[in-house]
Structure formats: C-alpha cells, structure tokens
Design a protein around this motif. Structure first.
Motif, short mmCIF file in Angstrom:
data_model
loop_
_atom_site.label_atom_id
_atom_site.label_comp_id
_atom_site.label_asym_id
_atom_site.label_seq_id
_atom_site.Cartn_x
_atom_site.Cartn_y
_atom_site.Cartn_z
N ILE A 41 62.05 44.83 32.02
CA ILE A 41 60.67 45.61 32.69
C ILE A 41 60.40 44.63 33.58
CG2 ILE A 41 58.64 45.18 31.76
CD1 ILE A 41 58.63 44.96 28.76
N TYR A 42 59.96 46.36 34.59
CA TYR A 42 59.31 45.22 36.33
C TYR A 42 57.71 45.31 35.56
CZ TYR A 42 64.46 45.30 37.48
OH TYR A 42 65.75 44.64 37.09
N GLU A 43 57.87 45.14 36.93
CA GLU A 43 56.08 45.65 36.45
C GLU A 43 54.89 44.79 37.67
OE1 GLU A 43 54.45 44.15 31.81
OE2 GLU A 43 53.93 42.75 33.48
N SER A 44 54.04 45.73 38.37
CA SER A 44 53.97 45.33 39.71
C SER A 44 52.12 44.85 40.24
CB SER A 44 54.30 46.78 40.97
OG SER A 44 53.54 48.10 40.42
N TYR A 45 52.24 44.00 40.35
CA TYR A 45 51.01 43.16 40.82
C TYR A 45 50.01 43.54 41.70
CZ TYR A 45 51.63 41.84 34.95
OH TYR A 45 52.01 41.81 34.38
N LEU A 46 48.44 43.60 42.39
CA LEU A 46 47.71 43.73 43.37
C LEU A 46 47.04 42.22 42.88
CD1 LEU A 46 46.68 44.52 45.40
CD2 LEU A 46 45.14 45.80 43.99
N VAL A 47 46.87 41.38 44.02
CA VAL A 47 46.29 39.99 42.97
C VAL A 47 44.76 40.15 44.66
CG1 VAL A 47 46.68 37.56 44.27
CG2 VAL A 47 48.61 39.15 43.29
N VAL A 48 44.50 39.89 43.76
CA VAL A 48 42.55 39.67 44.82
C VAL A 48 42.03 39.01 44.17
CG1 VAL A 48 42.63 42.29 44.14
CG2 VAL A 48 41.65 40.91 42.55
N GLY A 49 40.80 38.07 45.45
CA GLY A 49 39.94 37.17 45.32
C GLY A 49 40.26 36.16 46.15
N GLN A 50 39.28 35.52 46.28
CA GLN A 50 40.03 34.54 47.30
C GLN A 50 40.69 32.94 46.34
OE1 GLN A 50 37.75 34.28 49.90
NE2 GLN A 50 36.44 36.08 49.01
N SER A 51 41.17 32.56 47.89
CA SER A 51 42.21 31.96 48.08
C SER A 51 42.23 30.82 46.89
CB SER A 51 42.13 30.86 49.59
OG SER A 51 40.95 30.13 49.51
N ARG A 52 40.85 30.60 46.28
CA ARG A 52 40.99 29.71 44.85
C ARG A 52 41.50 30.30 44.15
NH1 ARG A 52 37.39 24.34 46.56
NH2 ARG A 52 38.49 23.57 48.39
N VAL A 53 40.84 30.61 43.82
CA VAL A 53 40.39 31.61 42.81
C VAL A 53 40.79 33.73 42.90
CG1 VAL A 53 38.19 33.44 41.21
CG2 VAL A 53 37.99 30.59 42.12
N LYS A 54 41.43 33.43 42.12
CA LYS A 54 42.17 34.82 41.86
C LYS A 54 43.19 35.50 41.31
CE LYS A 54 45.13 33.10 46.32
NZ LYS A 54 46.18 33.57 47.70
N ASN A 55 43.00 36.83 40.81
CA ASN A 55 42.89 37.91 39.45
C ASN A 55 44.28 38.78 39.75
OD1 ASN A 55 41.01 36.41 38.35
ND2 ASN A 55 39.85 38.16 39.13
N GLN A 56 45.01 38.84 39.04
CA GLN A 56 45.97 40.07 39.03
C GLN A 56 46.24 41.11 38.02
OE1 GLN A 56 50.10 37.83 37.64
NE2 GLN A 56 50.17 37.15 39.61
#
Length: 201
Positions: A41-56
């Motif tokens: 399984i291959y998954e792609s994610y967009l990483v968003v948020g500030q430098s310390r707090v990030k969400n995928q």
C-alpha cells in the motif's frame, strides 16, 4: 523538502516525483524497475501546520500488485529462440522440457558457460541458438531469490535436421515455492520492465 528529496534505501534511484509535475499540482510518484517486494500500500499525505504542530492529511492510497510476465511462443526448428530479461534483477534461466518434471539451468548471470555457447546474453535478451524439438517446454527467468520474473511456454515446429551432439546441461531441482510468483491481491498490475505511475491527486 523543497528541491531536496529523500529516497528509502530499497528505492534509491528508482523513485521520483518530477518537479515539473509537482509545480503543476501533480504529486504522482514514478517507480522504476518494479520488483516483487514493491507490492503493498502506497499513501500520500499533505503536511500542514506550524513548525511545532503539524498534521498529516491523507491525499490518496493505492494498493500495488506486481506479477510476472507470461507468454506463449512458437519458433521454427533450427532458428534462434529470443527471451526477454526485462530487468537487471534477472539472475538465472531455467528450463523444463515438455513431459519431464526436472528443471535445468541454462544460464546464470556472471558465470562462465565454458565451451557451452548455445545460450547467449545480448543486452536485455537471452538467445537460445538453433533450437530443436527437444527445446520445447517451459522457460523461466528468476531473480536472486528464486522468484519467477517471466515464464515462456515454447513449442518448436518444423523438421529441420540438426548436426552434432546435443549440449549437456547442468540439472538442478528448484523449490516450487520459490519458482512460482507470489500470490498477490491484484488491483494495479505492473510489468517488471515498466515504470509505475502512481497517481496521487
């Protein structure tokens, strides 16, 4: 990471997300020289948020299945049989004569064939020279783990007479579990010589 990229150890020089595609919003992954261990399984994610707090955020998920090549081929007696290797992963060519259970080694990468020159490597192909009726059967190209990369069922037609003695081949027994390609849940079919384009919108 901007213009920099990091590839996993087993994907070095095989995985790429072209910058020209990425600049247009297409983050598709191109996977070259596909091999059995790439299945999964291959998954792609967009990483968003500030430098310390990030969400995928999950963009896309693809289940990849890899299968071996299968062909049926007919060749006239006295002519050459040409077999594709497809990939540098190819390590050995084995042969099972029609009506017999034994497998014989016809070619191994990096090993001198001595005076037996009737099987030649030419680029990404193997040439079995001047075949005769007894060359009818199943040919398998396997990798270093004994997994089948390609299977070709060959029938030799015609009645061209041959001269000289037949070349004796070294006989080996192969574990059928290692010769057969692994059974994989098939969603995306890729040939080992192809590039895999995994579209991740």
């Amino acid at each position: 990471m901007g213009k920099d990229s990091v590839q996993g150890e087993s994907y070095e020089n095989r995985a790429d997300v072209p910058m020209e595609m990425l600049a247009e919003g297409n983050c598709s992954l191109i996977l070259s020289d596909v091999r059995f261990r790439d299945a999964g399984i291959y998954e792609s994610y967009l990483v968003v948020g500030q430098s310390r707090v990030k969400n995928q955020i999950l963009i896309h998920s693809v289940r990849l299945a890899v299968v071996d090549h299968k062909h049926i081929q007919s060749v006239e007696s006295g002519k050459d049989l040409i077999l594709d290797l497809y990939t540098n992963q190819a390590k050995m060519l084995v042969f099972q004569q029609e009506g017999t259970p034994e497998w014989r080694v016809l070619w191994q990468r990096g090993q001198d064939s001595g005076g037996e020159r009737w099987v030649e490597e030419r680029g990404r192909k193997l040439v079995v020279r001047e075949v005769v009726t007894s060359n009818s059967g199943t040919y398998r190209v396997v990798d270093e783990e004994g997994l089948t990369l390609s299977t070709v069922k060959v029938s030799v037609t015609g009645s061209v007479a041959t001269t000289g003695s037949e070349v004796k081949e070294k006989q080996i027994s192969l574990d059928s579990g290692k010769v057969d390609a692994p059974s994989l849940c098939l969603t995306v079919v890729l040939f080992l010589s192809s590039h895999a384009l995994i579209h991740l919108p």
